[in-house]
Design an enzyme around this catalytic site. Sequence first.
Site, PDB file in Angstrom:
ATOM      1  N   CYS A   1       0.765  -1.213   0.027  1.00 39.48           N
ATOM      2  CA  CYS A   1       0.175   0.051  -0.037  1.00 39.48           C
ATOM      3  C   CYS A   1       0.897   1.351   0.059  1.00 39.48           C
ATOM      4  CB  CYS A   1      -1.176   0.000   1.160  1.00 39.48           C
ATOM      5  SG  CYS A   1      -1.893  -1.684   1.326  1.00 39.48           S
TER       6      CYS A   1
ATOM      7  N   HIS B   1      -3.100   7.852   5.910  1.00 36.81           N
ATOM      8  CA  HIS B   1      -3.263   6.658   5.506  1.00 36.81           C
ATOM      9  C   HIS B   1      -4.603   6.231   5.951  1.00 36.81           C
ATOM     10  CE1 HIS B   1      -1.965   2.968   3.429  1.00 36.81           C
ATOM     11  NE2 HIS B   1      -2.094   2.228   4.568  1.00 36.81           N
TER      12      HIS B   1
ATOM     13  N   GLU C   1      -1.599   5.300  13.697  1.00 41.21           N
ATOM     14  CA  GLU C   1      -1.440   6.473  12.841  1.00 41.21           C
ATOM     15  C   GLU C   1      -1.758   7.703  13.555  1.00 41.21           C
ATOM     16  OE1 GLU C   1      -1.766   8.583   8.481  1.00 41.21           O
ATOM     17  OE2 GLU C   1      -3.306   7.047   9.009  1.00 41.21           O
TER      18      GLU C   1
ATOM     19  N   LYS D   1      -9.754   7.514   2.017  1.00 41.36           N
ATOM     20  CA  LYS D   1     -10.202   6.312   1.686  1.00 41.36           C
ATOM     21  C   LYS D   1     -11.698   6.208   2.273  1.00 41.36           C
ATOM     22  CE  LYS D   1      -5.674   4.118   2.240  1.00 41.36           C
ATOM     23  NZ  LYS D   1      -4.866   5.270   2.418  1.00 41.36           N
TER      24      LYS D   1
ATOM     25  N   HIS E   1      -9.489   1.595  -0.241  1.00 42.69           N
ATOM     26  CA  HIS E   1      -8.377   1.430  -0.339  1.00 42.69           C
ATOM     27  C   HIS E   1      -7.810   0.841  -1.502  1.00 42.69           C
ATOM     28  CE1 HIS E   1      -4.065   0.915   0.852  1.00 42.69           C
ATOM     29  NE2 HIS E   1      -4.459   0.411   2.166  1.00 42.69           N
TER      30      HIS E   1
ATOM     31  N   PHE F   1       1.589  -3.156   3.899  1.00 40.26           N
ATOM     32  CA  PHE F   1       2.071  -4.640   4.630  1.00 40.26           C
ATOM     33  C   PHE F   1       3.571  -4.932   4.030  1.00 40.26           C
ATOM     34  CE2 PHE F   1      -2.196  -6.940   4.236  1.00 40.26           C
ATOM     35  CZ  PHE F   1      -2.846  -5.907   5.138  1.00 40.26           C
TER      36      PHE F   1
END
Length: 414
Positions: free
Chosen positions: A164, A304, A315, A336, A341, A400
């Site tokens: 991502c 994010h 975050e 998002k 996403h 990830f």
Amino acid sequence: MDRRRVVITGLGAVTSIGLNAEDFWRSCLEGRSGVQTISAFDPEGFASRIAGEVRDFDPTDFVDPKEARRMDRCTQMGIAASDMAIKDASLDMSKVDGDRVGCVIGSGTGGISTFEKQHQVLLGRGPSRVSPFFVPMMIIDMVPGMISMRHGLKGPNFAVVSACASAAHAMGTSFRIIQGGDADVVITGGAEAAVTPMTVAGFSSMKALSTRNDDPPAASRPFDAERDGFVIGEGAGMLVFEELGHARKRDARILAEVAGYGATADAYHMTAPAPGGEGGARSMEAALADSGIVPADVSYINAHGTSTPHNDKLETAAIKAVFGDAASGVAVSSTKSMIGHLLGATGAVELIACVLSIRDGRIHPTINLTNPDPECDLDYVTEGARDMEVHIALSNSFGFGGHNATLVVKRYGE
């Protein structure tokens, strides 16, 4: 030696809420969700049956039908967004040195749809019936490869894969390429088309996706106490990064300046962020140090903000760690919440939102945040679009594998 300055001169986007950058941005400001029940395949039996799909996209608006059939959907959308970005920048390739123009694109899964379809062909009809275009349609680097062939871009050309964070790393790398003098222009961003049975099944098995199937528009709810996972999305975002002198010479319109880039690794877990969000915090700190900007001067953070239980609170913790007392005074929102996403493409679309916030003096809201998580207590712009001068914006992308990337953009001339 002074570093070469890098500016942004063009934008292109293909998303579930707009098939170009301006329509995408208008929908963002309206707080419109693009999340619906999946139509690309029959989602019956899947735990998560919703996605931010791009509807009504016709690749033949950009490429010949025969050529389109030889491209994965990821490449089709990447070409469309890059065409729009180049046009938006008024970049006439006949008047620039193609050897000095590169293309660096991020994607997490590349031609995953092609892979799944051709695997079914192999199982059902045998190896001789697998398409001769299977490999070039599947590989991730074909997105920048096809864009370079289309426009004669002969400078640095490759793909970046970091889940991502892919698009953010691609853009950061493009920033460095221009700073270092290896190109004058780079078409950069990300493309992803992963609304496929295997991808959705895989993320569902991880319990990573929202299962709010009865109310798709409300499913992506970053920072909300009732969030239950992210919503998979698809699309592409492309930007024209350009050396300042090159842009001035051709009298280009300058939308924003790229001020800094930071990249770190959590070195912690395959999928979970590091405790306290420390990897993301170090990424933000590195980007700010690279730009010479202090946290108190940042107007806006495009988070994010995935709508997953761990990411959002960590975050938030990372922002607090970096910004200290200034954290409560910086506006934060999650794109998002509206488009889901976009995996490897998400950072590019979100940087476009940052650039347009600077241009227009408006910040889009975080929608669906109706029951705030006590551990997520920053200013997430929940009241609708906010009119506010944005001088400096920061964009976070975390992937990830523990990959973190942060970009800083600022108003040109300040």
